[in-house]
Design a protein around this motif. Structure first.
Motif, PDB file in Angstrom:
ATOM      1  N   THR A  40      27.036  56.951  36.360  1.00 41.14           N
ATOM      2  CA  THR A  40      27.410  55.838  37.240  1.00 41.14           C
ATOM      3  C   THR A  40      28.682  55.181  36.734  1.00 41.14           C
ATOM      4  OG1 THR A  40      25.074  55.418  37.727  1.00 41.14           O
ATOM      5  CG2 THR A  40      26.632  53.694  38.300  1.00 41.14           C
ATOM      6  N   VAL A  41      29.573  54.855  37.663  1.00 38.80           N
ATOM      7  CA  VAL A  41      30.811  54.150  37.332  1.00 38.80           C
ATOM      8  C   VAL A  41      30.890  52.894  38.189  1.00 38.80           C
ATOM      9  CG1 VAL A  41      33.335  54.209  37.537  1.00 38.80           C
ATOM     10  CG2 VAL A  41      32.117  56.136  36.514  1.00 38.80           C
ATOM     11  N   LEU A  42      31.141  51.770  37.538  1.00 38.86           N
ATOM     12  CA  LEU A  42      31.336  50.488  38.218  1.00 38.86           C
ATOM     13  C   LEU A  42      32.827  50.279  38.462  1.00 38.86           C
ATOM     14  CD1 LEU A  42      30.377  47.627  39.136  1.00 38.86           C
ATOM     15  CD2 LEU A  42      30.618  46.927  36.737  1.00 38.86           C
ATOM     16  N   THR A  43      33.169  49.847  39.684  1.00 39.81           N
ATOM     17  CA  THR A  43      34.574  49.567  40.004  1.00 39.81           C
ATOM     18  C   THR A  43      34.630  48.553  41.137  1.00 39.81           C
ATOM     19  OG1 THR A  43      36.725  50.571  40.501  1.00 39.81           O
ATOM     20  CG2 THR A  43      34.809  51.425  41.704  1.00 39.81           C
ATOM     21  N   CYS A  44      35.833  48.196  41.566  1.00 32.49           N
ATOM     22  CA  CYS A  44      36.011  47.309  42.722  1.00 32.49           C
ATOM     23  C   CYS A  44      35.931  48.134  44.003  1.00 32.49           C
ATOM     24  CB  CYS A  44      37.359  46.606  42.653  1.00 32.49           C
ATOM     25  SG  CYS A  44      37.498  45.379  41.354  1.00 32.49           S
ATOM     26  N   GLY A 168      46.519  49.270  39.522  1.00 35.09           N
ATOM     27  CA  GLY A 168      46.030  50.188  38.512  1.00 35.09           C
ATOM     28  C   GLY A 168      45.029  49.554  37.569  1.00 35.09           C
ATOM     29  N   PHE A 169      44.869  48.206  37.650  1.00 31.95           N
ATOM     30  CA  PHE A 169      43.930  47.502  36.780  1.00 31.95           C
ATOM     31  C   PHE A 169      42.620  47.142  37.495  1.00 31.95           C
ATOM     32  CE2 PHE A 169      47.353  47.111  33.835  1.00 31.95           C
ATOM     33  CZ  PHE A 169      46.774  46.817  32.600  1.00 31.95           C
ATOM     34  N   SER A 170      42.586  47.185  38.806  1.00 33.43           N
ATOM     35  CA  SER A 170      41.347  46.835  39.511  1.00 33.43           C
ATOM     36  C   SER A 170      40.197  47.716  39.031  1.00 33.43           C
ATOM     37  CB  SER A 170      41.523  47.016  41.019  1.00 33.43           C
ATOM     38  OG  SER A 170      42.212  45.950  41.572  1.00 33.43           O
ATOM     39  N   GLY A 171      39.071  47.073  38.708  1.00 34.22           N
ATOM     40  CA  GLY A 171      37.906  47.795  38.218  1.00 34.22           C
ATOM     41  C   GLY A 171      37.873  47.973  36.719  1.00 34.22           C
ATOM     42  N   ALA A 172      38.913  47.524  36.015  1.00 29.74           N
ATOM     43  CA  ALA A 172      38.955  47.689  34.562  1.00 29.74           C
ATOM     44  C   ALA A 172      37.998  46.716  33.888  1.00 29.74           C
ATOM     45  CB  ALA A 172      40.377  47.460  34.046  1.00 29.74           C
ATOM     46  N   MET A 185      34.839  42.336  35.062  1.00 28.18           N
ATOM     47  CA  MET A 185      35.666  43.391  35.634  1.00 28.18           C
ATOM     48  C   MET A 185      36.864  42.772  36.344  1.00 28.18           C
ATOM     49  SD  MET A 185      34.455  46.326  38.360  1.00 28.18           S
ATOM     50  CE  MET A 185      34.059  45.132  39.654  1.00 28.18           C
ATOM     51  N   VAL A 186      38.045  43.352  36.146  1.00 26.54           N
ATOM     52  CA  VAL A 186      39.264  42.861  36.794  1.00 26.54           C
ATOM     53  C   VAL A 186      39.135  43.006  38.306  1.00 26.54           C
ATOM     54  CG1 VAL A 186      41.745  43.201  37.061  1.00 26.54           C
ATOM     55  CG2 VAL A 186      40.693  43.416  34.798  1.00 26.54           C
ATOM     56  N   VAL A 187      39.522  41.938  39.055  1.00 27.77           N
ATOM     57  CA  VAL A 187      39.404  42.003  40.506  1.00 27.77           C
ATOM     58  C   VAL A 187      40.701  41.639  41.227  1.00 27.77           C
ATOM     59  CG1 VAL A 187      38.577  39.632  40.726  1.00 27.77           C
ATOM     60  CG2 VAL A 187      38.000  41.272  42.502  1.00 27.77           C
ATOM     61  N   SER A 188      41.528  40.746  40.658  1.00 25.69           N
ATOM     62  CA  SER A 188      42.675  40.269  41.421  1.00 25.69           C
ATOM     63  C   SER A 188      43.713  39.661  40.484  1.00 25.69           C
ATOM     64  CB  SER A 188      42.233  39.235  42.461  1.00 25.69           C
ATOM     65  OG  SER A 188      43.296  38.877  43.313  1.00 25.69           O
ATOM     66  N   ARG A 189      44.835  39.260  41.080  1.00 22.34           N
ATOM     67  CA  ARG A 189      45.898  38.594  40.329  1.00 22.34           C
ATOM     68  C   ARG A 189      46.575  37.570  41.237  1.00 22.34           C
ATOM     69  NH1 ARG A 189      48.950  43.204  42.037  1.00 22.34           N
ATOM     70  NH2 ARG A 189      50.977  42.604  42.893  1.00 22.34           N
ATOM     71  N   TYR A 190      47.346  36.679  40.631  1.00 22.11           N
ATOM     72  CA  TYR A 190      48.125  35.707  41.393  1.00 22.11           C
ATOM     73  C   TYR A 190      49.547  35.701  40.855  1.00 22.11           C
ATOM     74  CZ  TYR A 190      50.034  31.323  43.143  1.00 22.11           C
ATOM     75  OH  TYR A 190      50.834  30.389  43.740  1.00 22.11           O
ATOM     76  N   ASP A 191      50.496  35.811  41.763  1.00 22.09           N
ATOM     77  CA  ASP A 191      51.909  35.733  41.402  1.00 22.09           C
ATOM     78  C   ASP A 191      52.515  34.550  42.130  1.00 22.09           C
ATOM     79  OD1 ASP A 191      51.961  38.096  39.809  1.00 22.09           O
ATOM     80  OD2 ASP A 191      51.901  39.268  41.659  1.00 22.09           O
ATOM     81  N   ASP A 192      53.119  33.630  41.380  1.00 26.45           N
ATOM     82  CA  ASP A 192      53.734  32.442  41.955  1.00 26.45           C
ATOM     83  C   ASP A 192      55.060  32.832  42.598  1.00 26.45           C
ATOM     84  OD1 ASP A 192      54.604  29.982  42.646  1.00 26.45           O
ATOM     85  OD2 ASP A 192      54.208  29.056  40.712  1.00 26.45           O
ATOM     86  N   ARG A 193      55.097  32.705  43.927  1.00 27.21           N
ATOM     87  CA  ARG A 193      56.325  33.060  44.636  1.00 27.21           C
ATOM     88  C   ARG A 193      57.104  31.826  45.082  1.00 27.21           C
ATOM     89  NH1 ARG A 193      53.144  37.372  48.442  1.00 27.21           N
ATOM     90  NH2 ARG A 193      52.453  38.747  46.779  1.00 27.21           N
ATOM     91  N   THR A 194      56.814  30.700  44.443  1.00 29.88           N
ATOM     92  CA  THR A 194      57.523  29.475  44.805  1.00 29.88           C
ATOM     93  C   THR A 194      58.983  29.597  44.401  1.00 29.88           C
ATOM     94  OG1 THR A 194      55.496  28.249  44.387  1.00 29.88           O
ATOM     95  CG2 THR A 194      57.531  26.978  44.555  1.00 29.88           C
ATOM     96  N   THR A 325      48.190  36.026  46.449  1.00 23.99           N
ATOM     97  CA  THR A 325      47.135  36.698  45.716  1.00 23.99           C
ATOM     98  C   THR A 325      47.169  38.167  46.066  1.00 23.99           C
ATOM     99  OG1 THR A 325      45.799  34.716  45.876  1.00 23.99           O
ATOM    100  CG2 THR A 325      44.670  36.729  45.246  1.00 23.99           C
ATOM    101  N   ALA A 326      47.035  39.013  45.068  1.00 24.68           N
ATOM    102  CA  ALA A 326      47.111  40.445  45.324  1.00 24.68           C
ATOM    103  C   ALA A 326      46.044  41.167  44.550  1.00 24.68           C
ATOM    104  CB  ALA A 326      48.480  40.990  44.910  1.00 24.68           C
ATOM    105  N   ARG A 327      45.545  42.244  45.135  1.00 21.71           N
ATOM    106  CA  ARG A 327      44.614  43.098  44.433  1.00 21.71           C
ATOM    107  C   ARG A 327      45.392  43.984  43.468  1.00 21.71           C
ATOM    108  NH1 ARG A 327      40.505  40.117  45.021  1.00 21.71           N
ATOM    109  NH2 ARG A 327      39.484  40.132  47.034  1.00 21.71           N
ATOM    110  N   PRO A 328      44.994  44.038  42.182  1.00 25.59           N
ATOM    111  CA  PRO A 328      45.738  44.873  41.244  1.00 25.59           C
ATOM    112  C   PRO A 328      45.498  46.350  41.434  1.00 25.59           C
ATOM    113  CG  PRO A 328      43.912  43.786  40.159  1.00 25.59           C
ATOM    114  CD  PRO A 328      43.971  43.233  41.537  1.00 25.59           C
ATOM    115  N   GLY A 329      44.776  46.723  42.477  1.00 26.97           N
ATOM    116  CA  GLY A 329      44.642  48.138  42.796  1.00 26.97           C
ATOM    117  C   GLY A 329      45.545  48.526  43.944  1.00 26.97           C
TER     118      GLY A 329
END
Length: 615
Positions: A40-44, A168-172, A185-194, A325-329
């Motif tokens: 079994t493998v867990l991922t997003c 490439g990090f989603s599910g890590a 488990m890694v699910v998301s990221r936020y990049d400030d675009r202000t 907000t972006a998914r790192p996958g």
């Protein structure tokens, strides 16, 4: 990215054999995963391509154990009943893959229930689809605290801006550096675009889903998770009695975890007080990441989308993410329209606001210390060792509920131990059953604020009552505008009298005064909520009235290009609607009918050709 933020895999002092890279069978990086058990493998969920055909993805992906030397790639599919895509409110986004060929059990991940306490250092290993980094790269971060949809996520601050997770990090796995246990488990990221923010001051954040939240969505993985559950209180059957005032007080106390407040709070729930006992269990269940209660239900599997996914297979996601907000996958998707937030329920505490809830009846201090140590991820040989360790620990960032303190094996020693935890930053709600117990007296002395603090609390209550009085006057003004006129609760006068009685209470200088003060504070807040509810209903009626006024004038403006005869023909209908909308109180139902009659008459005239246009 500089060399200071990237560490090649071969430079690691120890290997994490559970690390998984997920890709398409024909090539194309998808993301990361975590090996559980042997197959079994867990991922997003958003890592796995899905064309919307069927309740879950049916295609194959390729899984590689990058932490195991010479491990052959293995094909895998989504396991039956183990697909929880991202919900409308962003909860979920977890899935299990079933491997076509089993792996050795020694490679499985050490998942562990552990409090994601702020300041803890973690690391992640992902697979960016970049030449030279496809075999993986480590990023380090520090835990900030709960955030995201209903508190399901935990925010991570990267060690450097370059170490914010990326495709490439989603599910890590998110691994605790100190214990080497997998916390989430890694699910998301936020990049400030202000654009106005200087480049060096823009936010770059990462997010993880804690193990306990994953267990909530995928109970199948519980057999692979170490550590005891954080909630030992009995479950609450649906329809159990609820003490709403007590529930609001509990929710407020739990929300105050980030804003200070007393380290120890002592309350009494006597035997036979079934409603209060059930209310306490419900609040703890709502605050726990893993145990569910009568909170807004988690959505089940949504119906598959009508069309293809918004992203190509190698950048798949269940749904576009909000702006920034972006998914790192995968790459950031277009902005989406979010549903309006649910009305706030004042009886519901934040998810994750209780770290440990115990029934300590008959339990020793050593047992309680061992449970606290387990939630902190501390290695202790036995309970006695655990008690000793807390004398050395500088911080204990936990919120603990202990029920039945006066029925513990040694109640006085247990209360003294909780004082030690409180001195190190813990917040404790101690629940007693006997209002005459000596251990309750000791706890109240520890929690007893000074006379100046009591005076300050009474002054804050007085100010709150005056605020209620002002809101009552506002309620009278607003309710008078819309028929039927609603009755306004008359709270302030009675509360002023009760406050005077409380100030003159002969026990004001004793510990027995505190429960009375806490109960009165709760009653004041409940009174304010009742007044605000009336104002809210009145404001909704006023807003509807103003909307009808605008509609009426808009249709009247359509007659400007028509003949005087047509304007005169509709004038009686206009006057009726106008009078209904501008009288007080306004009968909305009648006014709405009158506006619609006028609008229909205007439509009839404006769609009829003018005299010179007739054929």
């Amino acid at each position: 990215m500089g060399e200071s933020t990237e560490v090649p895999v071969n430079d690691q002092a120890f290997e994490e054999t559970w690390r998984v890279r997920i890709s398409m069978p024909g090539g194309g990086m998808l993301g990361a995963g975590i090996l559980l058990g042997v197959d079994t493998v867990l991922t997003c969920a958003h890592v796995i391509p899905w064309d919307g055909d069927g309740p879950e993805p049916g295609g194959e992906v390729l899984v590689e154990l990058v932490g195991v030397a010479d491990a052959a790639p293995v094909r895998a599919r989504v396991a039956e009943g183990a697909w929880v895509p991202e919900q409308e409110d962003s909860r979920g986004d977890v899935a299990l893959l079933r491997l076509a060929e089993p792996q050795h059990a020694r490679h499985a991940a050490p998942l562990h229930r552990m409090v994601p306490s702020p300041g803890r250092t973690v690391r992640m290993f992902g697979h960016p689809d970049v030449p030279g980094l496809r075999d993986g790269v480590y990023f380090w971060a520090t835990i900030d605290g709960p955030c995201g949809p209903r508190g399901e996520w935990v925010q991570l601050s990267p060690r450097t801006p370059a170490e914010a997770v990326r495709p490439g990090f989603s599910g890590a796995a998110v691994t605790d550096v100190e214990t080497h246990r997998v916390l989430g488990m890694v699910v998301s990221r936020y990049d400030d675009r202000t654009v106005d923010a200087p480049a060096g001051q823009r936010l770059h954040l990462s997010y993880m889903i804690p193990i306990e939240t994953i267990v909530r969505h995928l109970p199948q993985i519980e057999e692979h998770v170490g550590g005891r559950r954080g909630n030992d209180l009995p479950s609450v059957p649906r329809g159990a009695p609820l003490d709403r005032d007590f529930a609001r007080w509990l929710a407020r106390w739990l929300r105050a975890a980030d804003g200070g407040g007393p380290g120890i709070e002592a309350i009494v729930i006597k035997k036979g007080e079934a409603a209060r006992a059930a209310t306490l269990s419900r609040a703890v269940a709502l605050a726990d990441r893993e145990v569910t209660a009568d909170c807004p239900p988690l959505a089940g599997r949504p119906a598959p989308p009508a069309g293809p996914p918004d992203r190509p297979p190698d950048q798949s996601a269940a749904r576009p993410a909000p702006p920034g907000t972006a998914r790192p996958g995968g790459s950031p998707g277009p902005p989406r329209t979010l549903r309006p937030p649910r009305p706030v329920d004042e009886t519901v505490p934040p998810v994750g606001s209780v770290d440990l809830a115990l029934d300590v009846s008959g339990e020793t201090v050593a047992h309680v210390a061992e449970r606290v140590a387990d939630r902190l991820g501390l290695h202790t040989g036995d309970g006695a060792t655990a008690v000793g360790r807390f004398g050395e620990i500088r911080t204990v960032p936990l919120t603990v509920v202990a029920e039945g303190v006066d029925y513990a094996a040694d109640p006085m020693a247990l209360v003294e131990f909780t004082d030690l935890l409180a001195a190190r930053g813990a917040r404790l709600l101690l629940v007693f059953r006997n209002p005459e117990s000596q251990s309750l007296e000791l706890a109240l002395r520890m929690a007893d604020p000074s006379k100046d603090e009591i005076t300050a609390r009474l002054d804050r209550v007085r100010d709150r009552i005056e605020h209620i009085a002002r809101r009552e006057r506002a309620a009278y003004d607003r309710t008078a505008l819309i028929a039927p006129v609603r009755a306004v609760p008359q709270e302030a006068t009675g509360l002023r009298l009760d406050l005077t009685t409380l100030r003159c209470d002969p026990e004001r200088g004793s510990r027995r005064f505190l429960p009375k003060l806490a109960a009165f504070e709760s009653a004041v807040e409940s009174g304010l909520l009742r007044v605000e509810e009336v104002i809210g209903l009145a404001e909704a009626g006023v807003a509807r009235r103003d909307e009808l006024r605008g509609r009426l004038e808009a249709f009247y403006a359509l007659l400007a290009t028509r003949s005087l005869a047509e304007e005169r023909a509709t004038a009686p209908l206009y006057r009726v609607a106008h009078n209904l909308l501008y009288q007080a109180p306004c009968e909305l139902t009648e006014a709405e009918r009158a506006v619609e009659r006028f609008a229909e008459a205007v439509r009839l005239h404006t769609h009829r050709p003018r005299g010179g246009d007739r054929q």
